[in-house]
Design an enzyme around this catalytic site. Structure first.
Site, PDB file in Angstrom:
ATOM      1  N   ALA A   1      -8.819   4.715  -6.242  1.00 24.87           N
ATOM      2  CA  ALA A   1      -7.679   4.504  -5.352  1.00 24.87           C
ATOM      3  C   ALA A   1      -6.734   5.707  -5.356  1.00 24.87           C
ATOM      4  O   ALA A   1      -6.639   6.449  -6.341  1.00 24.87           O
ATOM      5  CB  ALA A   1      -6.917   3.247  -5.745  1.00 24.87           C
TER       6      ALA A   1
ATOM      7  N   SER B   1     -16.436   3.193  -9.790  1.00 28.08           N
ATOM      8  CA  SER B   1     -16.288   2.831  -8.383  1.00 28.08           C
ATOM      9  C   SER B   1     -17.502   2.007  -7.996  1.00 28.08           C
ATOM     10  O   SER B   1     -18.556   2.082  -8.651  1.00 28.08           O
ATOM     11  CB  SER B   1     -16.198   4.082  -7.502  1.00 28.08           C
ATOM     12  OG  SER B   1     -16.262   3.738  -6.122  1.00 28.08           O
TER      13      SER B   1
ATOM     14  N   LEU C   1      -6.474  -1.283  -8.336  1.00 24.96           N
ATOM     15  CA  LEU C   1      -7.118  -2.038  -7.270  1.00 24.96           C
ATOM     16  C   LEU C   1      -6.077  -2.715  -6.372  1.00 24.96           C
ATOM     17  O   LEU C   1      -4.897  -2.792  -6.730  1.00 24.96           O
ATOM     18  CB  LEU C   1      -8.026  -3.113  -7.877  1.00 24.96           C
ATOM     19  CG  LEU C   1      -9.261  -2.624  -8.641  1.00 24.96           C
ATOM     20  CD1 LEU C   1      -9.869  -3.772  -9.446  1.00 24.96           C
ATOM     21  CD2 LEU C   1     -10.286  -2.042  -7.681  1.00 24.96           C
TER      22      LEU C   1
ATOM     23  N   HIS D   1      -5.986  -7.874  -9.067  1.00 27.72           N
ATOM     24  CA  HIS D   1      -5.404  -7.469 -10.342  1.00 27.72           C
ATOM     25  C   HIS D   1      -5.675  -8.467 -11.463  1.00 27.72           C
ATOM     26  O   HIS D   1      -6.061  -8.082 -12.574  1.00 27.72           O
ATOM     27  CB  HIS D   1      -3.894  -7.256 -10.190  1.00 27.72           C
ATOM     28  CG  HIS D   1      -3.548  -5.992  -9.477  1.00 27.72           C
ATOM     29  ND1 HIS D   1      -2.258  -5.628  -9.180  1.00 27.72           N
ATOM     30  CD2 HIS D   1      -4.326  -4.984  -8.998  1.00 27.72           C
ATOM     31  CE1 HIS D   1      -2.256  -4.470  -8.545  1.00 27.72           C
ATOM     32  NE2 HIS D   1      -3.494  -4.068  -8.431  1.00 27.72           N
TER      33      HIS D   1
ATOM     34  N   LYS E   1       1.410  -2.489 -10.440  1.00 26.46           N
ATOM     35  CA  LYS E   1       2.262  -3.577  -9.983  1.00 26.46           C
ATOM     36  C   LYS E   1       1.930  -3.911  -8.524  1.00 26.46           C
ATOM     37  O   LYS E   1       1.386  -3.064  -7.813  1.00 26.46           O
ATOM     38  CB  LYS E   1       3.739  -3.211 -10.162  1.00 26.46           C
ATOM     39  CG  LYS E   1       4.170  -1.932  -9.420  1.00 26.46           C
ATOM     40  CD  LYS E   1       4.409  -2.174  -7.953  1.00 26.46           C
ATOM     41  CE  LYS E   1       4.267  -0.927  -7.151  1.00 26.46           C
ATOM     42  NZ  LYS E   1       4.125  -1.212  -5.704  1.00 26.46           N
TER      43      LYS E   1
ATOM     44  N   ARG F   1      -1.353  -2.370   2.244  1.00 29.12           N
ATOM     45  CA  ARG F   1       0.009  -2.911   2.272  1.00 29.12           C
ATOM     46  C   ARG F   1       0.266  -3.743   3.519  1.00 29.12           C
ATOM     47  O   ARG F   1       1.238  -4.495   3.573  1.00 29.12           O
ATOM     48  CB  ARG F   1       1.013  -1.764   2.176  1.00 29.12           C
ATOM     49  CG  ARG F   1       0.992  -1.039   0.845  1.00 29.12           C
ATOM     50  CD  ARG F   1       1.732   0.284   0.893  1.00 29.12           C
ATOM     51  NE  ARG F   1       1.671   0.984  -0.380  1.00 29.12           N
ATOM     52  CZ  ARG F   1       0.623   1.716  -0.779  1.00 29.12           C
ATOM     53  NH1 ARG F   1      -0.428   1.832   0.016  1.00 29.12           N
ATOM     54  NH2 ARG F   1       0.641   2.319  -1.950  1.00 29.12           N
TER      55      ARG F   1
ATOM     56  N   ASP G   1       5.132  -4.874  -2.712  1.00 28.87           N
ATOM     57  CA  ASP G   1       4.948  -3.437  -2.867  1.00 28.87           C
ATOM     58  C   ASP G   1       6.202  -2.739  -3.376  1.00 28.87           C
ATOM     59  O   ASP G   1       6.146  -1.937  -4.310  1.00 28.87           O
ATOM     60  CB  ASP G   1       4.511  -2.823  -1.532  1.00 28.87           C
ATOM     61  CG  ASP G   1       4.133  -1.364  -1.674  1.00 28.87           C
ATOM     62  OD1 ASP G   1       3.525  -1.006  -2.707  1.00 28.87           O
ATOM     63  OD2 ASP G   1       4.438  -0.571  -0.763  1.00 28.87           O
TER      64      ASP G   1
END
Length: 328
Positions: A10, A34, A72, A77, A95, A163, A175
């Site tokens: 990422a 990955s 991720l 998560h 987070k 997002r 976010d």
């Protein structure tokens, strides 16, 4: 040295966290994983990492790592933090670590069952600017704190960006709404009691794109707004009866300005500027996490703190659906 494996290629890992870990003094990256082995190998080659894996499971089963960093999508998560803990690895997870506070109970159980460290990656709590804000408040530099004001905004309407995808845990509050809340809690040691909020959602994406929040902490209030569809801005101000502290670029200093704070007195006749030239908050985060994982007495973000921060975010969502106060 703590040996990290990176769970995915990422962007935040490639651009911010991996270079920081490589720059750290007590940890190193020994593996990249990955679902596409070619991507893992390319990233491993870029950062001179010796091992690349074509699946997350293979890396977790390997004895080449002691800990994982997980960047991720939010929706994954909890699942992969638990899998990593069950593989005996310490976990530093981006987070928000969960989509709601209730999910974190399973992480606490996995942490305790496997006797590993699991921590949510709030790099701001390791930053010298926020340690300085906490110290100034504790010594009474602004007298009695009555109000905290904040803003965090950027503009992003890319439909392919996670997002903007609800199924991946997208939205402004998960976010960036977590930053005014975690920093306020961190520097004051206080928890919110109740909130009022309004939230707007994108008609196409369905994600929350703007929230205005008022949180009652008992002795003081926190008011802030966040948006994923406004011009970029970051600020946090702590206002007391003897002065105020303004954190100029509180969350992403490299993109929003210098990492500094200004302390101004009651009459606005004097101010002090505190500037931090070598903050490198991701490096500090990795080093602090490593010390804690190796058994040293180190302050990190605990899962118990993560529960309280997520409870506040959950309450903001509930408050947005009603008039008046919502208990945290």
């Amino acid at each position: 040295m703590l040996r990290f494996g990176i769970l995915s290629t990422a962007k935040i890992g490639r651009e911010l966290v991996v270079p920081a870990i490589q720059d750290a003094e007590n940890c190193v990256i020994t593996a990249i994983a990955s679902r596409d082995l070619a991507k893992a190998r390319a990233m491993a080659d870029r950062f001179s990492v010796p091992h690349a894996f074509g699946s997350y499971e293979d890396m977790l089963a390997s004895d080449t790592i002691d800990a994982v960093y997980i960047p991720l999508p939010t929706s994954q998560h909890v699942e992969w933090s638990i899998k990593a803990a069950d593989a005996g690895k310490h976990v530093l997870c981006e987070k928000p670590i969960a989509l709601n506070a209730g999910e974190i109970a399973a992480l606490i159980e996995a942490r305790d069952r496997n006797k590993v460290l699991i921590s949510e990656a709030y790099m701001v709590t390791y930053s010298p600017v926020w340690r300085k804000v906490r110290a100034l408040l504790a010594e009474g530099a602004i007298g009695k704190l009555r109000h905290v004001q904040g803003a965090f905004t950027y503009y992003n309407r890319d439909p392919g960006n996670m997002r903007n995808v609800p199924a991946l845990g997208g939205g402004g509050l998960p976010d960036i709404g977590v930053y005014p809340t975690i920093t306020t809690r961190f520097v004051t040691g206080k928890e919110a009691l109740r909130v009022q909020a309004t939230t707007d959602r994108d008609p196409e994406f369905g994600t929350d794109i703007y929230s205005s929040v008022r949180a009652d902490f008992g002795d003081f209030e926190l008011s802030f707004y966040v948006s994923t569809q406004l011009a970029q801005r970051q600020v946090m101000v702590f206002h007391g009866d003897k002065g105020f502290i303004e954190v100029k670029s509180p969350f992403n200093a490299d993109r929003y300005g210098a990492e500094e704070l200004e302390l101004t007195n009651q009459s606005h006749s004097e101010s002090q500027l505190f500037r931090f030239q070598d903050a490198r908050q991701y490096k500090r985060e990795a080093e602090a996490f490593t010390r804690a994982a190796l058994g040293e007495n180190e302050e990190i973000v605990t899962l118990e703190s993560s529960v309280n921060n997520q409870k506040l975010i959950d309450a903001i969502y509930r408050a947005s659906e009603k008039d008046g106060w919502e208990a945290v």
